[in-house]
Every structure is written in C-alpha cells, then in structure tokens.
Design a protein around this motif. Structure first.
Motif: not given
Length: 300
Positions: A75, A175, A198
């Motif tokens: 992340t 991601y 994130g």
C-alpha cells in the motif's frame, strides 16, 4: 449474487467523480497553490475514507481484515508512486501544454498491462493487449495537437510525462496488489480497507512535508475548508470506486475502460461551446471506443 462485472459501472462512476474532483481542485489552485490543492484530496479525503470503512463494516457486520507488514508495504508503494506521478505530471505541465502532457500520461494503460503481467501475473492475451494499445493510441491522437513536435527541448517534458504515466501505472498495480494481499473478506471491505490505509499514509507523508516546506499552503487549505471538503469527498469517493474495480478485475481493464471519459468530455465540450470536431479527433475517439469495446468483449 455475482459481482464479477460490477467493475464496469464502478469504473465509469469513478471516472465521473474524478472529473468533478479535478474541477474542484483546479479552483483551489489559485487560492492555495498546486501543492496545497494536491494535498487537499488526501487530508480532507481521509475522514470520508474512514467513514466509508465504518459503514461497510457495519453493513457487513464484521471488522476490517488484518493488515500485515506485506500489505502495509505494498500500500505504501501505491501511495508513494501516486504522489510521485502527480508531481511528475505537474512538472511536465509547466513545460508543455496540458493536451500534450495528457497524451504522455495516458500511456498509463499500456504500462499498467505490462507491469500487471510482470508483477502480479495478471492475464494478458495478445488480443487484450491489442485492445489496450488501440484505445491508448486513440487518446494520444485526440490529445496531440497539430504542429506539436518532439524536439530536444521537448525531450525532458516527454520523459516527465511518460514517467508520470509509469508511476500512475505502478500505483494502480500497488493498490491492486495490496487488495489481493488482504487475507480475508469480500471485495468491498478489502477495497475500502486499502483505500483508508492508502489515504492515511499519503496524508501523513504530505502533511509532514508541508509542515516543513509549505506551512502557508496547509493553513490556507484549512481556512478554505468548505471547498477543500468538497474536493476531499469527491477524491475519496472516486478512489472508492477505483479500488472496487481493482478488487474485481485487473488494473489494466479498469484503466483502459476509464479512457472512455476522453471522447465523452470531447463531445460535451463541443456541445457546450459549439465547436467543430476535426477528423483527427473523430478518428482518435473512434479508436478509443473500439479499443474499449474490444476489451469489454474479451473481459465479459
């Protein structure tokens, strides 16, 4: 109930929300500067991401999945490369026109497809790669204006723009990898957990940076909290749907379908300002529609 194809409407909604967010951020740029307007999407988007996660957890009646060091690292990769992509894009725009920079950065879907295949093992058939290339070439054709030539002076912004596209591609791959690395939970809670994580990392990084390097812009963003909240909400909502798309299909599929916003924006612009459309633009839009249509046929 199967949500296999839900990535299609999710991606379309994400594209529309992102366009609205960009317009809001653009209005903030004159007030708090480029860095301040960029940071707004993270700082003011984080509370909404946490709210989305709370609502999902309550709706599903469960806690978020456990976050491992591996998930945190992937992340972080997505968060940092997204920040780098934005910085490179803005640097390119200082030296070349918005349209030409857009043409460079929109090479992202091709790079996403390649990185996804190499790093995540995402399936990439020759037909699917051809569809991605056709749609991306269409964007370049629409964005590139007559008379624009790549000279020695234009080499640096070209490298900056393509580098920006590469970082956006790596961010999308990061991601998607983070979502896949979560040990349990359905697509919705894994996507929303990754979004909150994130945005939390990006908010921490940029807020610390601005406290040291540009405290005035940070203060101005807080003073203009109403518009900042709007940009934050739109950014978080757009990212929520992007991440839902990433949780259901490859990042290449999501980013290529998102190119459909280019001809839609062109059509809307022409209707609003009563301007004609050149043959080059029509050909480019036709290539985008054909490439996206072929990709959907292969993905369904």
């Amino acid at each position: 109930m199967s949500f296999t194809l839900f990535w299609i409407p999710a991606t379309i909604v994400a594209s529309l929300l992102q366009t609205a967010r960009n317009l809001t951020q653009r209005s903030l740029t004159d007030v708090i500067g480029v860095v301040g307007a960029t940071q707004v999407r993270f700082l003011f988007g984080l509370p909404f991401a946490l709210l989305f996660l709370l609502l999902v957890c309550l709706g599903l009646g469960r806690l978020p999945p456990q976050i491992s060091l591996g998930t945190l690292g992937i992340t972080g990769w997505g968060a940092l490369t997204q920040i780098a992509a934005t910085a490179l894009m803005l640097a390119a725009m200082r030296e070349r026109s918005f349209a030409v920079t857009t043409a460079y950065t929109k090479t992202e879907p091709v790079q996403v497809a390649i990185f996804g295949a190499l790093l995540l093992g995402d399936a990439l058939s020759p037909a699917k790669f051809a569809a991605i290339v056709i749609a991306t070439a269409g964007v370049v054709l629409v964005s590139w204006k007559p008379g624009e030539k790549l000279s020695r002076a234009g080499l640096r912004p070209a490298l900056l723009g393509i580098g920006s596209g590469a970082c956006f591609a790596l961010s999308a791959i990061g991601y998607r990898g983070a979502i896949q690395s979560l040990p349990d939970g359905d697509f919705l809670i894994r996507a929303t957990t990754t979004l909150a994580l994130g945005l939390g990392l990006q908010t921490l990084i940029l807020t610390l940076y601005m406290l040291v390097a540009n405290r005035k812009a940070l203060v101005l963003s807080l003073k203009n909290w109403r518009r900042s909240l709007t940009a934050g909400f739109l950014g978080a909502a757009a990212s929520q749907f992007w991440f839902i798309g990433f949780s259901l299909t490859t990042a290449a599929n999501v980013r290529t379908l998102a190119l459909i916003e280019v001809p839609l924006a062109q059509i809307a612009s022409r209707k609003m300002f009563s301007e004609g459309t050149t043959r080059r633009e029509l050909l480019g839009m036709a290539m985008i529609v054909f490439g996206v249509g072929l990709l959907l046929m292969l993905a369904i």
